[in-house]
Every structure is written in C-alpha cells, then in structure tokens.
Design a protein around this motif. Structure first.
Motif, short mmCIF file in Angstrom:
data_model
loop_
_atom_site.label_atom_id
_atom_site.label_comp_id
_atom_site.label_asym_id
_atom_site.label_seq_id
_atom_site.Cartn_x
_atom_site.Cartn_y
_atom_site.Cartn_z
N ILE A 299 0.84 -1.20 0.00
CA ILE A 299 0.00 0.00 0.00
C ILE A 299 0.87 1.25 0.00
O ILE A 299 0.61 2.21 -0.72
N PHE A 300 1.93 1.21 0.81
CA PHE A 300 2.87 2.34 0.87
C PHE A 300 3.42 2.64 -0.53
O PHE A 300 3.42 3.79 -0.98
N GLY A 301 3.84 1.59 -1.22
CA GLY A 301 4.36 1.78 -2.58
C GLY A 301 3.29 2.30 -3.51
O GLY A 301 3.54 3.19 -4.34
N ALA A 302 2.07 1.76 -3.37
CA ALA A 302 0.98 2.19 -4.26
C ALA A 302 0.66 3.66 -4.05
O ALA A 302 0.37 4.39 -5.01
N ILE A 303 0.73 4.11 -2.80
CA ILE A 303 0.49 5.53 -2.53
C ILE A 303 1.51 6.38 -3.27
O ILE A 303 1.19 7.38 -3.92
N ILE A 304 2.77 5.93 -3.21
CA ILE A 304 3.83 6.68 -3.92
C ILE A 304 3.54 6.70 -5.41
O ILE A 304 3.60 7.75 -6.05
N GLY A 305 3.21 5.53 -5.98
CA GLY A 305 2.96 5.46 -7.41
C GLY A 305 1.82 6.37 -7.83
O GLY A 305 1.93 7.12 -8.81
N LEU A 306 0.75 6.33 -7.06
CA LEU A 306 -0.42 7.18 -7.37
C LEU A 306 -0.04 8.65 -7.29
O LEU A 306 -0.36 9.44 -8.19
N LEU A 307 0.67 9.02 -6.22
CA LEU A 307 1.04 10.43 -6.04
C LEU A 307 1.98 10.88 -7.15
O LEU A 307 1.85 12.00 -7.66
N VAL A 308 2.92 10.01 -7.53
CA VAL A 308 3.85 10.38 -8.61
C VAL A 308 3.06 10.67 -9.87
O VAL A 308 3.28 11.69 -10.54
N VAL A 325 7.32 10.57 -2.11
CA VAL A 325 7.94 9.78 -1.04
C VAL A 325 7.71 10.43 0.31
O VAL A 325 7.36 9.77 1.30
N LEU A 326 7.87 11.76 0.38
CA LEU A 326 7.68 12.44 1.67
C LEU A 326 6.25 12.30 2.16
O LEU A 326 6.00 12.04 3.34
N LEU A 327 5.29 12.46 1.23
CA LEU A 327 3.88 12.34 1.64
C LEU A 327 3.57 10.92 2.09
O LEU A 327 2.85 10.71 3.07
N ALA A 328 4.16 9.95 1.38
CA ALA A 328 3.92 8.57 1.77
C ALA A 328 4.59 8.26 3.11
O ALA A 328 4.05 7.49 3.91
N ASN A 329 5.75 8.86 3.37
CA ASN A 329 6.41 8.69 4.67
C ASN A 329 5.46 9.06 5.81
O ASN A 329 5.45 8.42 6.86
N LEU A 330 4.65 10.10 5.55
CA LEU A 330 3.70 10.54 6.58
C LEU A 330 2.67 9.45 6.89
O LEU A 330 2.17 9.37 8.00
N THR A 331 2.34 8.65 5.87
CA THR A 331 1.29 7.64 6.08
C THR A 331 1.83 6.37 6.72
O THR A 331 1.05 5.54 7.18
N ALA A 332 3.16 6.21 6.74
CA ALA A 332 3.73 4.94 7.20
C ALA A 332 3.30 4.56 8.63
O ALA A 332 2.90 3.42 8.85
#
Lengths: 351, 232
Positions: A299-308, A325-332
């Motif tokens: 899911i973390f990776g998918a969030i990055i892919g979607l945001l990119v 990556v920074l935004l996804a870091n927040l969701t971790a």
C-alpha cells in the motif's frame, strides 16, 4: 564486499547495516555509470561532494551529541543518502547547492530526529525538496544528454563550472553562441508544452525525446532497474514496495493514456522517465521511513505510485518522486497501526 | 523591587511569549522575513500590550466577572485600531509590508492572555511593567528570528529600515554578502518554523546548562543519607 568461505552448516546470519548499505551502494553503481555516460562527469563530482559533506556533517553532529563518531560513519547510511542527493541534483549545479542539501539531510532531517533509524522522513528526498523550493532555478536546469548536446563539458570543465558556484558561467556560454548545455528535462518539457496546448505526438518529435521516451533517461532508468533487480536477488530489499510503486504508476498511467492519449503520456514514458526506477528501488525502499508489514509495504508503494502520477500529470513540478515519497512517509505510521500481520494461532476463524 | 525583577525575568526569559508560551506564533512566523518587519510588528504588539494591560488593570474592580473577556477584547480591538491607524499615518511603507498581520495583532493570544492572567489581578504599575516586559520578550524573539532569516535569506540586515524609521535609516542597511540567488527557504514559512524550532532548542540547551551548574553548586554541601520516607 566480503566473500567469506564458510563451512557447513550454511546458516545465514543477519546482515549488518553497514554491509547492507554497502551493497545497496554497489547496486546503484550501474545506474550512476550510465548517468555519467549520458550526462557527463558532473554527476560524479556531485556524488563525491555530497559524500564528503555527509561524512563531515555526520561526524560533526555526532561529536556535538557526544556519541561515538566512528560507528556512525562506518554504517555507510550517510554515504547512501549522499549518493541519492548526488544523482538527484543537476550535474552542473553549483557546489553550494549540493553542500547545503546534504548538510540539511544529515543534520536536520536525520540527526535532529535521533540519527539512523529514527528519522521520520527520507533524508535525501527531504533535502531534494528543500533545494527545489529554495533554489528553483538551479534545480531545474538539467544538462542535455551528451547524445544530443552540441557541446558537453569535459572532465575539468565540468569541475570548473561546479566550483565556480554561479549560474553565470552557463549563461555566458549561451551568449557566446555555443549551444548551451542545459535544458529542461523531458518531463519538464512535456509539462510546459502540454500547458501550451501541444499534443503528445508532436512533443515527442522534439530532440529531448527519442520518439518514445526521453533521450538518455531511458538507459539511466534501465540501469537503475538492473541495479534494483540485483538488490532483489541479493535480498537487500523486498519486492513489495517497488512492485507497489511501479504497479500503481503503470495502472494510473494506462488509464490516463487510454482515456485521453493526446494529453496523457504512455505508461512506458512514466516508467522510464525521471527518477522512476531510482525512486522505486533505491528511495522508496528505505526501511526506516517505509511501512513495516508486507501488506503495508504494498500500500505504501501504491500511494507513492499514485502520487507520482498525479503530481507529474497535474502538479506544478517537473518530477514528483521527492514529494510523493515524503507524503507517503507521513502515512507509514498509520499503515503500521492499521495493518498488523496476523499472529500465528490468533484471528482467522477456523471453519 | 524584587517583584519587578521577577516580572522582567518572566517576560524576557522564563515565560517568554515567543519561546515558552508559544503564543502569537502566526505573526511571529509570518512577518519575520526581515529585521525591519520584525521590529515594526514587535513594537506595535508591545504598544498594544502595555495599553491593554494598563486599561484592564484600571477597570479590573468594576467589570463583572461574567463579561470580562468581552470587555478585554473590546479594549484590545480599540487599541489595535489606534496602533494600526498610527502606523498607516506615520510609516506607510511598513504598513504595507506588515499587511494583514497588523490588524491581526488583535488575535494575538499574548495580549488577552496577559490581560486575563496578570493585568486583571495586579495594580497599574505592575501591569504596565508586565506589558512592557512581555512585549520586549516577544520583540526580541522576533528580532533574532528576523535577523536569522534575513541574513540567511538575502545576506542583509535592516533592509528597508527607512520605511520604519524615516529616510535617515536607509544608511542602517548592512549587506553582509551579495547573493545572486536568495535562499528562498529562509524567506518562506518553512524557514520560519525551522528557525523557531532551533531557537527553542537553543533556549532549552541554555536552561539545562544553567540548571546543571546550579545543581553542582548546591549539591556540594548536602550529605547523602539513606531515608525510608520522603521528607519534602
């Protein structure tokens, strides 16, 4: 790399952090080499400069915190951060850009939070965002690939440009009539031209592209993909995050492309442009700032892919990996809270 | 006299509105891009703070407890309007560069906080002194933060001081180094947050050092004894 010849029983022992980092660095070498081949020696100098800065700031802050300096330096994590910053900044960026970025990454983003393992954000990407926001001009003038540039700086010339520390030298070259060696990246060109109402098929005829994807960038991404697969083979990273990133990015890009091919580029372009492969295998997989369960990692990776995809297509910045990556870091932390692996013997009703 | 000393210490250091109470962060972070703006806003806040403290202290015995907050807010709003109009009249350049943050002084929690916590319980002289010291503490934090951000951001100090102090002050402008490209991060809000965090960290470090020093001097004569019950 240690090549120990051990006798049986061949039990595997856990890798030390320094070894992992060292091997990741080695796996990034093919990508670095291709990048140097296509964009000149500047990248090499930036990486070396970043590494030097990282080591100095790391030892300075460890001294301030009254902690052992040697153990922090020998875990190689600062070097990896430095490498990522070095390949991310434009090859001919002035020296102070890299120095400020690396020092910020190590001192503020990593050590102020408590050092390796405690940082909330990926240091290299936080530094990249800081630089992009603080020095937008310097950070967006990337060099043209050697294959299409009329003039590319040689070894010493690029060193001179970096150390001169100003943008003026490049501007001078423009005025002297030699075709300048800086240009917008393919993704940047794409975004600017699309906003002016051009369609993809016309834009791809420009010299920055080789018909399908950005010139030079294709090979750079391919090399980082190779390095990433090597890391997978050596079990330095797990497949979940990278698969999540690439999968989500391809799916989103495919939907956009099929829906409106005139204004949305193909998934291939997305996968082999900018920092995609570097980001998917080397940046997003940072174990400290990613989710820790397997499902969470996907899911973390998918969030990055979607945001990119979203930031590249609809955002104001040329490439999106640092922000994503920074935004996804927040969701971790949240992902870790809600997705806990089932403990053996608990949960799941037996029917 | 020691009471006044205590008020001063509270306002400038121990209970500093910027570094400890963390009140009024919005203007603190928003306008400290240059020293001139910082001083302008700091002095304006200080003026409002002294005025409101004095007025609140004067009427403290006549205002019913139930409606005191509303009365305080009216007083503060009136004073902010006065200060705003005064700056508009005498320092128009500064008025423009402070923008919305000048009328927003009315929402600065330091002012209502001091009115409620101090001025409504003390006499006029003490309240005025407290207003002055709190305002000074706030201004000093603004000043340091503004200097930090201005030096890092554009390599100058007192840029645009003539807007605040008149034409002669143009000579105050110091250019520490010349940059073609300003360090935008220091000028933008993230820089303010980072700078503020570093200032608070610095204050905590100094406090800790002072504390450990005090403990060392105090701890020496005490004889360690084993006790079963706690004495104090």
């Amino acid at each position: 790399m240690a090549l120990n010849i051990a006798s049986s029983p061949h039990m595997s022992k856990p890798l030390r952090t320094s070894t992992v980092m060292q091997r990741v660095l080695l796996c990034a070498l093919p990508g670095l080499a291709v990048q140097i081949a296509f964009f000149g020696w500047g990248t090499l100098f930036q990486v070396l400069l970043a590494m030097l800065t990282a080591l100095i700031s790391e030892s300075a802050i460890m001294k301030l915190r009254a902690r052992p300096v040697a153990s922090a330096l020998s875990d190689n994590s600062a070097l990896l951060t430095a490498l990522l910053i070095g390949v991310a900044v434009p090859p001919l960026a002035p020296w102070w850009l890299t120095v400020i970025g690396t020092a910020f990454a190590i001192i503020i983003v990593k050590q102020l939070y408590g050092g390796l393992g405690n940082n909330l954000f990926n240091p290299a990407m936080a530094a990249y965002v800081v630089l992009l926001i603080a020095f937008p001009v310097q950070m967006t003038s990337w060099v043209a690939p050697i294959s299409i540039a009329e003039h590319s700086p040689q070894l010493l010339e690029s060193l001179r440009i970096i150390l001169a520390g100003t943008q003026i030298s490049v501007a001078d070259t423009f005025q002297q009539g030699i075709d300048g060696f800086t240009m917008a990246t393919p993704l940047d060109t794409l975004r600017t031209d699309l906003s002016q109402g051009h369609v993809i098929s016309d834009i791809l005829q420009k010299s920055a592209f080789n018909g399908v994807v950005g010139a030079g960038w294709f090979w750079v991404n391919l090399a980082y993909l190779f390095g990433g697969l090597l890391m997978l083979k050596m079990r330095l990273i797990r497949w979940h995050i990278s698969a999540g990133v690439l999968g989500a990015l391809s799916i989103c890009a495919a939907i956009g492309w099929m829906w409106e091919p005139a204004t949305h580029v193909s998934p291939l372009m997305h996968l082999f442009s900018g920092a995609t492969m570097l980001g998917a295998f080397f940046i997003a997989t940072d174990p400290v700032t990613a989710a820790t369960s397997n499902k969470g990692r996907v899911i973390f990776g998918a969030i990055i892919g979607l945001l990119v995809y979203l930031i590249r297509s609809y955002g104001g910045y040329p490439d999106a990996f640092a922000f994503a990556v920074l935004l996804a870091n927040l969701t971790a932390p949240l992902l870790d809270y809600y997705i806990k692996p089932r403990t053996y013997g608990h949960g799941r009703a037996s029917s | 006299m020691s009471q006044y000393r205590e008020i001063a210490v509270q306002g400038l250091w121990k209970n500093n509105p910027g570094l400890v109470q963390l009140l009024g962060l919005c203007p603190l972070l928003a306008v400290t891009a240059t020293v001139t703006n910082a001083i302008g806003l700091g002095v304006a806040t200080m003026a409002v703070l002294i005025g409101s403290n004095v007025l609140v202290s004067l009427i403290r015995d006549y205002v019913p407890k139930e409606i005191r907050i509303a009365v305080f807010v009216m007083i503060i709003a009136a004073l902010v309007t006065v200060v705003q109009l005064a700056i508009n009249a005498y320092a128009y350049g500064l008025y423009l560069s402070l923008g919305i943050f000048l009328p927003l002084i009315v929402t600065n929690c330091v002012i209502i906080g001091r009115a409620e916590a101090f001025a409504s319980r003390n006499n006029v002289a003490k309240a005025a002194f407290d207003g002055f010291m709190m305002g000074l503490g706030f201004t000093l934090v603004l000043l340091v933060l503004g200097a930090m951000r201005e030096i890092l951001g554009q390599g100058t100090l007192f840029d645009g001081a003539d807007q605040l102090l008149g034409a002669w002050a143009a000579g105050l402008r110091i250019e520490l180094w010349h940059t073609d490209t300003s360090f935008l991060l220091a000028m933008l809000p993230p820089g303010a947050f980072l700078g503020m965090g570093l200032l608070i960290a610095l204050k905590n470090v100094i406090d800790k050092k002072l504390e450990s020093k005090q403990q060392q001097t105090q701890a020496a004569p005490v004889v360690e004894r084993a006790r079963i019950t706690k004495v104090n």
